[in-house]
Motif scaffolding. Structure first.
Motif, PDB file in Angstrom:
ATOM      1  N   MET A   1       4.974  19.173   8.543  1.00 54.28           N
ATOM      2  CA  MET A   1       5.472  19.081   7.172  1.00 54.28           C
ATOM      3  C   MET A   1       4.290  19.028   6.195  1.00 54.28           C
ATOM      4  N   ARG A   2       4.518  19.566   5.025  1.00 55.20           N
ATOM      5  CA  ARG A   2       3.544  19.432   3.953  1.00 55.20           C
ATOM      6  C   ARG A   2       4.083  18.419   2.950  1.00 55.20           C
ATOM      7  N   ILE A   3       3.301  17.394   2.644  1.00 53.38           N
ATOM      8  CA  ILE A   3       3.729  16.372   1.693  1.00 53.38           C
ATOM      9  C   ILE A   3       3.276  16.774   0.297  1.00 53.38           C
ATOM     10  N   ARG A   4       4.221  16.877  -0.610  1.00 56.64           N
ATOM     11  CA  ARG A   4       3.929  17.210  -2.004  1.00 56.64           C
ATOM     12  C   ARG A   4       3.962  15.943  -2.847  1.00 56.64           C
ATOM     13  N   ARG A   5       3.050  15.863  -3.817  1.00 56.07           N
ATOM     14  CA  ARG A   5       3.001  14.727  -4.742  1.00 56.07           C
ATOM     15  C   ARG A   5       2.765  15.256  -6.144  1.00 56.07           C
ATOM     16  N   VAL A   6       3.530  14.753  -7.091  1.00 60.16           N
ATOM     17  CA  VAL A   6       3.410  15.188  -8.481  1.00 60.16           C
ATOM     18  C   VAL A   6       3.467  13.968  -9.394  1.00 60.16           C
ATOM     19  N   LEU A 100       4.141   7.668  -0.772  1.00 54.03           N
ATOM     20  CA  LEU A 100       3.779   7.577   0.642  1.00 54.03           C
ATOM     21  C   LEU A 100       4.437   8.701   1.414  1.00 54.03           C
ATOM     22  N   GLY A 101       3.753   9.178   2.466  1.00 54.63           N
ATOM     23  CA  GLY A 101       4.347  10.217   3.288  1.00 54.63           C
ATOM     24  C   GLY A 101       3.711  10.316   4.659  1.00 54.63           C
ATOM     25  N   ASP A 102       4.536  10.585   5.657  1.00 54.30           N
ATOM     26  CA  ASP A 102       4.083  10.859   7.021  1.00 54.30           C
ATOM     27  C   ASP A 102       4.237  12.364   7.233  1.00 54.30           C
ATOM     28  N   PRO A 103       3.135  13.111   7.270  1.00 56.28           N
ATOM     29  CA  PRO A 103       3.248  14.571   7.348  1.00 56.28           C
ATOM     30  C   PRO A 103       3.823  15.098   8.656  1.00 56.28           C
ATOM     31  N   GLU A 104       3.858  14.286   9.689  1.00 54.32           N
ATOM     32  CA  GLU A 104       4.408  14.759  10.964  1.00 54.32           C
ATOM     33  C   GLU A 104       5.929  14.689  10.971  1.00 54.32           C
ATOM     34  N   THR A 105       6.485  13.584  10.490  1.00 53.84           N
ATOM     35  CA  THR A 105       7.945  13.423  10.504  1.00 53.84           C
ATOM     36  C   THR A 105       8.594  13.817   9.182  1.00 53.84           C
ATOM     37  N   GLY A 106       7.807  13.885   8.098  1.00 51.73           N
ATOM     38  CA  GLY A 106       8.365  14.204   6.789  1.00 51.73           C
ATOM     39  C   GLY A 106       9.030  13.030   6.102  1.00 51.73           C
ATOM     40  N   VAL A 107       8.864  11.819   6.613  1.00 50.54           N
ATOM     41  CA  VAL A 107       9.405  10.632   5.958  1.00 50.54           C
ATOM     42  C   VAL A 107       8.514  10.304   4.750  1.00 50.54           C
ATOM     43  N   VAL A 108       9.132  10.175   3.572  1.00 53.00           N
ATOM     44  CA  VAL A 108       8.381   9.889   2.351  1.00 53.00           C
ATOM     45  C   VAL A 108       9.009   8.717   1.616  1.00 53.00           C
ATOM     46  N   ALA A 133      12.591   4.661   9.733  1.00 53.84           N
ATOM     47  CA  ALA A 133      13.098   6.030   9.583  1.00 53.84           C
ATOM     48  C   ALA A 133      12.334   7.028  10.444  1.00 53.84           C
ATOM     49  N   GLY A 134      11.304   6.551  11.142  1.00 50.94           N
ATOM     50  CA  GLY A 134      10.581   7.439  12.052  1.00 50.94           C
ATOM     51  C   GLY A 134       9.118   7.664  11.749  1.00 50.94           C
ATOM     52  N   ALA A 135       8.612   7.103  10.656  1.00 55.18           N
ATOM     53  CA  ALA A 135       7.195   7.262  10.321  1.00 55.18           C
ATOM     54  C   ALA A 135       6.334   6.390  11.220  1.00 55.18           C
ATOM     55  N   GLU A 136       5.078   6.761  11.330  1.00 54.32           N
ATOM     56  CA  GLU A 136       4.114   5.966  12.072  1.00 54.32           C
ATOM     57  C   GLU A 136       3.044   5.481  11.109  1.00 54.32           C
ATOM     58  N   MET A 137       2.733   4.180  11.138  1.00 58.09           N
ATOM     59  CA  MET A 137       1.847   3.581  10.150  1.00 58.09           C
ATOM     60  C   MET A 137       0.503   4.307  10.050  1.00 58.09           C
ATOM     61  N   GLY A 138      -0.080   4.658  11.183  1.00 60.34           N
ATOM     62  CA  GLY A 138      -1.383   5.292  11.178  1.00 60.34           C
ATOM     63  C   GLY A 138      -1.383   6.705  10.638  1.00 60.34           C
ATOM     64  N   ARG A 139      -0.202   7.326  10.528  1.00 64.02           N
ATOM     65  CA  ARG A 139      -0.112   8.688   9.978  1.00 64.02           C
ATOM     66  C   ARG A 139       0.228   8.706   8.495  1.00 64.02           C
ATOM     67  N   ILE A 140       0.674   7.579   7.962  1.00 62.33           N
ATOM     68  CA  ILE A 140       1.127   7.544   6.572  1.00 62.33           C
ATOM     69  C   ILE A 140      -0.050   7.744   5.621  1.00 62.33           C
ATOM     70  N   GLU A 141       0.134   8.660   4.673  1.00 59.80           N
ATOM     71  CA  GLU A 141      -0.854   8.930   3.637  1.00 59.80           C
ATOM     72  C   GLU A 141      -0.289   8.463   2.300  1.00 59.80           C
TER      73      GLU A 141
END
Length: 233
Positions: A1-6, A100-108, A133-141
């Protein structure tokens, strides 16, 4: 997944002073028609069909949304979703918008972290909901968006000490040497200690930057929005 931020600014809308011009807050006294037009333009510019909004109350409640909602989430200060293409939005005019977003699972998630919400733990609550919801702490940006800076945010000494007790690293001194709060510094430390993978900071100060709304600077004013969503690559 690509995480978009605006993150929006004051420019490009139809609201009249003192909400000029791209006010996205529907709770600040602006003409509802102007806010609706601004929100419609936001969706058009982002290329999305809908945006998830919330009725922010300076608390620690987190709401999980999936895009089927027809109204803003009631009495909440963080939105979490795993629905691709659904932006979650936070409105601010000095408080810290946290994306916040996890680019692997797409949870934002989008979090409203003002002084009260940051003190009572809205950000850890949002992180917990993301993990559920499925995110992993170490992957969260994370992006800590524009907010009033510690050099401008003067508060009573007792308040600074109390917030720092609950959000270590947030107490500071203002440019004039008075007690102050740097909420982004405290939130950055909170995220690091939680094991979040990456944390970025938008350094803009809402009180100093005339392209942004600031309640402390102007009193009656509009709200910018910070939004995030996941897109399949």
């Amino acid at each position: 997944m690509r995480i978009r931020r605006v993150v929006t600014t004051r420019a490009g809308g139809v609201s009249a002073p003192p909400y000029d011009t791209f006010n996205l807050g529907d709770h600040v006294g602006d003409d509802p028609g102007a806010v609706e037009a601004n929100r419609k333009r936001l969706g058009t510019e982002l290329g999305v069909e809908r945006v998830a909004w919330m009725e922010q109350v300076h608390g620690r409640t987190v709401t999980v949304v999936d895009g089927s909602e027809t109204a803003p989430a009631e009495a909440t200060d963080a939105l979490v979703t795993k629905t691709p293409g659904l932006p979650v939005a936070v409105l601010v005019a000095d408080c810290v918008p946290v994306l916040l977003g996890d680019p692997e699972t797409g949870v934002v998630a989008a979090v409203h972290a003002g002084r009260v919400g940051a003190r009572v733990g809205v950000l850890p609550a949002a992180l917990e909901a993301m993990v559920e919801a499925g995110a992993e702490m170490g992957r969260i940006e994370v992006l800590l968006g524009p907010a009033i800076c510690g050099e401008c945010y003067e508060v009573p000494a007792g308040m600074a000490a109390d917030v720092d007790k609950h959000l270590p690293g947030s107490a500071t001194r203002t440019r004039g040497g008075k007690p102050g709060l740097d909420l982004r510094a405290g939130l950055w430390r909170q995220l690091a200690e939680a094991g979040v993978g990456k944390v970025g900071v938008d350094p803009r100060c809402t009180a100093e930057d005339p392209t942004l709304f600031s309640y402390r600077r102007d009193g009656t004013t509009g709200r910018i929005a910070a939004l995030t969503w996941a897109e399949p690559e």
